[in-house]
Design a protein around this motif. Structure first.
Motif, short mmCIF file in Angstrom:
data_model
loop_
_atom_site.label_atom_id
_atom_site.label_comp_id
_atom_site.label_asym_id
_atom_site.label_seq_id
_atom_site.Cartn_x
_atom_site.Cartn_y
_atom_site.Cartn_z
N ILE A 78 0.86 -1.19 0.00
CA ILE A 78 0.00 0.00 0.00
C ILE A 78 0.89 1.23 0.00
O ILE A 78 1.72 1.42 0.89
N TRP A 79 0.70 2.07 -1.00
CA TRP A 79 1.45 3.31 -1.13
C TRP A 79 0.53 4.49 -0.79
O TRP A 79 -0.57 4.60 -1.34
N GLU A 80 0.98 5.35 0.09
CA GLU A 80 0.24 6.57 0.39
C GLU A 80 0.85 7.69 -0.47
O GLU A 80 2.04 7.98 -0.36
N TYR A 81 0.03 8.27 -1.33
CA TYR A 81 0.57 9.25 -2.27
C TYR A 81 -0.04 10.64 -2.04
O TYR A 81 -1.12 10.80 -1.48
N THR B 137 -12.76 4.90 -5.24
CA THR B 137 -11.68 3.98 -5.60
C THR B 137 -11.89 3.48 -7.03
O THR B 137 -13.02 3.23 -7.45
N SER C 95 3.68 2.26 2.77
CA SER C 95 3.33 2.17 4.18
C SER C 95 3.12 0.74 4.65
O SER C 95 3.22 0.43 5.83
N SER C 96 2.78 -0.17 3.71
CA SER C 96 2.53 -1.57 4.08
C SER C 96 3.07 -2.48 2.99
O SER C 96 2.38 -2.79 2.03
N SER D 204 -7.22 5.13 -4.66
CA SER D 204 -8.28 5.99 -4.12
C SER D 204 -7.91 7.45 -4.38
O SER D 204 -6.73 7.81 -4.42
N GLU E 171 -4.53 6.38 -1.56
CA GLU E 171 -3.75 5.17 -1.45
C GLU E 171 -3.73 4.41 -2.77
O GLU E 171 -4.73 4.36 -3.49
N ALA F 153 5.13 9.38 -3.12
CA ALA F 153 4.44 8.30 -2.41
C ALA F 153 5.40 7.58 -1.49
O ALA F 153 6.61 7.55 -1.72
N SER G 245 -2.93 0.59 -3.95
CA SER G 245 -2.73 -0.79 -3.50
C SER G 245 -2.35 -1.64 -4.71
O SER G 245 -3.07 -1.67 -5.70
N LYS H 118 -13.89 10.14 -0.73
CA LYS H 118 -12.97 9.33 -1.50
C LYS H 118 -13.72 8.30 -2.36
O LYS H 118 -14.76 7.78 -1.94
#
Length: 566
Positions: free
Chosen positions: A461-464, A502, A560-561, A491, A476, A557, A478, A500
């Motif tokens: 999971i990338w937070e951008y 997706t 995060s996971s 998202s 995010e 980005a 994924s 939000k």
């Protein structure tokens, strides 16, 4: 509502600002209409001319003319930005002596009292007054297929008999524009005789060409005498003589189709005898006359094709006689020689261009790659597609290279243009941008870096965050491995301001350290495709989020996971 649109970030900005009803009505990603007359292709690798190293930079053009190129260009506010990250820009390809978009004229009905030994010129296929412009249509699938291959300019020859008419040089831009670069650029000629009448044979064609040329010379001399001397009978030039006059006066060349070495020799012999300017086209078998071509200084356009290898593939390896084996070897030797002919032209120092006649668009680049594998350098191959035909056709002032002041004609590819997995993403012709869908790369190629090691890991999971003139927005991404490819979701802030939403990602590719993918946004009855391209370093990614019609915006980005289970 205003706050909601601002909060929507990049996508909201596009919908609320750029994509007003008026702006959308004027846009057309097929290139048929311009959203704006000013474009900038940014951060691309630019190959301005054959033999030059690629340089990172921006190409700026307006109204179909290049305004500048380089790494420090100041872009005007009205410039539509086309992100060129990871893309390669080349000069648009030029087709010499082609027939794309040409329709055959109706055959004339033969008169009942036809004298086959002396038929009227028009019945015998001698129509030098005709123009290819009258037979050309830019709206057919054939022209679009060649444009997809990278061709932006073509010299089209009219269809007909031994002297079917004059060629026209066309730019493959907007179908609603005047696409003629030069009309009556050269007189088309070939050794094809007339069926059932004179001139029916090759010798007859040569005799008839001499007759037309010499009679036109006499008619022009008579006209000069009439203009300067009293008491001279008024001259009466026939349509054939008027059509041939510009050749006799050496204003335009004759572009002779000569596929065999014999026809090459005969065309050059006619040129030496009569003195007209000559270009040879349609060359297929010419190895034995390369020295003659060089000493005569004749420009040449070879067919953009390689010989059929069916005879090679059908050869048997067992149960054959020595005679059959020897025959197989001769066939293979002839085939190999044919593939090396273009490289022999390069070694002889003869500049040549390509002609698309008798070639399928889908086979064109494969043919070039085959010629390169058989000795032709990439520099000479690119020159044959760009600078050489520009010089041969006399349009090098405006085409053939990427330079300030020249026409905005480009090929924009995903990799070096002669690599087998390179794909053409955009073609710019006369300043009009044509966008093409990319095919998915083979997974094995997509997941290898240049040194062959495994590509970076992108699963998780990338937070951008993306930055736009309206402010920051984010969400995010994924991603997970699925078979030989990747799948996932992204998202983003709903353009309508309702939180939000997706969307699934598509066309996800990992190449080296670069991740690229797309996703679709539907808003207000409109569909947008948003592209993301980012370079990954450890758990960080930097890149751009872009919509081809409206530019690109910075994106960062963080992973995060790393271990994701969807």
């Amino acid at each position: 509502m205003k706050k909601q649109f601002l909060k929507a970030g990049m996508l909201g900005l596009l919908i609320a600002g750029f994509l007003s009803h008026t702006a959308w009505a004027q846009s057309d990603p097929t290139g048929k209409r311009r959203v704006t007359s000013t474009y900038a292709i940014t951060n691309a690798t630019i190959f301005a001319a054959p033999g030059q190293q690629g340089t990172k930079g921006t190409v700026l053009f307006r109204d179909g003319v290049i305004l500048g190129m380089g790494s420090n260009l100041s872009l005007p506010k009205d410039a539509q930005v086309i992100p060129g990250d990871s893309l390669f820009i080349y000069p648009g390809f030029i087709d010499g002596a082609g027939n794309m978009g040409i329709t055959k004229p109706k055959d004339l009905e033969r008169p009942k009292d036809l004298i086959t030994s002396n038929p009227p010129d028009e019945i015998a296929g001698i129509t030098p007054w005709r123009s290819a412009t009258e037979q050309f249509s830019i709206t057919g699938n054939q022209v679009d297929d060649w444009r997809k291959t990278g061709f932006t300019v073509t010299q089209v020859l009219p269809d007909g008999g031994m002297l079917p008419g004059k060629s026209s040089i066309m730019v493959l831009g907007n179908s609603g524009s005047v696409n003629v670069l030069q009309e009556n650029a050269a007189l088309a000629a070939n050794f094809r005789g007339s069926r059932g009448m004179y001139p029916a044979t090759l010798a007859g064609v040569m005799a008839k060409f001499r007759d037309v040329y010499q009679n036109t010379t006499l008619a022009l001399d008579h006209s000069k005498m009439y203009a300067s001397t009293a008491g001279v009978k008024r001259p009466e030039l026939t349509p054939t003589q008027m059509g041939m006059a510009s050749v006799v006066q050496k204003q335009i060349p004759v572009i002779f189709t000569a596929s065999s070495d014999l026809e090459v020799r005969r065309a050059i012999a006619l040129q030496k005898e009569l003195g007209f300017k000559l270009i040879l086209t349609g060359l297929e078998n010419y190895e034995s006359v390369i020295d003659l071509i060089k000493t005569s200084g004749t420009p040449v356009l070879i067919k953009l094709q390689v010989p059929d290898d069916k005879a090679i593939k059908s050869q048997k390896s067992e149960g054959i006689t020595e005679d059959t084996k020897a025959q197989y070897e001769r066939v293979k030797e002839a085939y190999d020689k044919a593939l090396k002919q273009a490289s022999l032209l390069e070694k002889a120092g003869i500049p040549f261009g390509f002609s698309t006649v008798d070639t399928k668009p889908g086979d064109a680049m494969k043919a070039v790659q085959t010629l390169i594998k058989n000795g032709l350098s990439e520099k000479a191959a690119l020159a044959a597609l760009t600078t050489n035909p520009a010089s041969i056709l006399g349009i090098n002032r405006v085409a053939g290279t990427i330079e300030k002041g020249k026409m905005a004609n480009f090929v924009i590819s995903t990799d070096s243009i002669f690599k087998e997995d390179a794909q053409i993403k955009h073609v710019v012709a006369d300043g009009y941008v044509f966008n093409y869908e990319l095919k998915k790369k083979a997974a094995k190629e997509a997941e290898k870096t240049e040194n062959g090691s495994a590509a970076v890991s992108v699963e998780g999971i990338w937070e951008y965050t993306s930055e736009t003139p309206a402010g920051s927005s984010g969400g995010e991404i994924s991603i997970k491995k699925e078979g030989t490819g990747y799948s996932g979701t992204i998202s983003y802030d709903d353009p309508s301001g309702s939180g939000k939403v997706t969307a699934p990602i598509k066309n996800a590719v990992v190449s080296g350290k670069t991740l690229t993918f797309e996703f679709d946004v539907a808003a207000g009855g409109m569909n947008l495709t948003v592209s993301i391209s980012g370079e990954i370093s450890g758990s960080s990614m930097e890149g751009t989020m872009s919509v081809a019609q409206f530019g690109s915006f910075p994106l960062t980005a963080k992973l995060s996971s790393p271990s994701l289970t969807l």
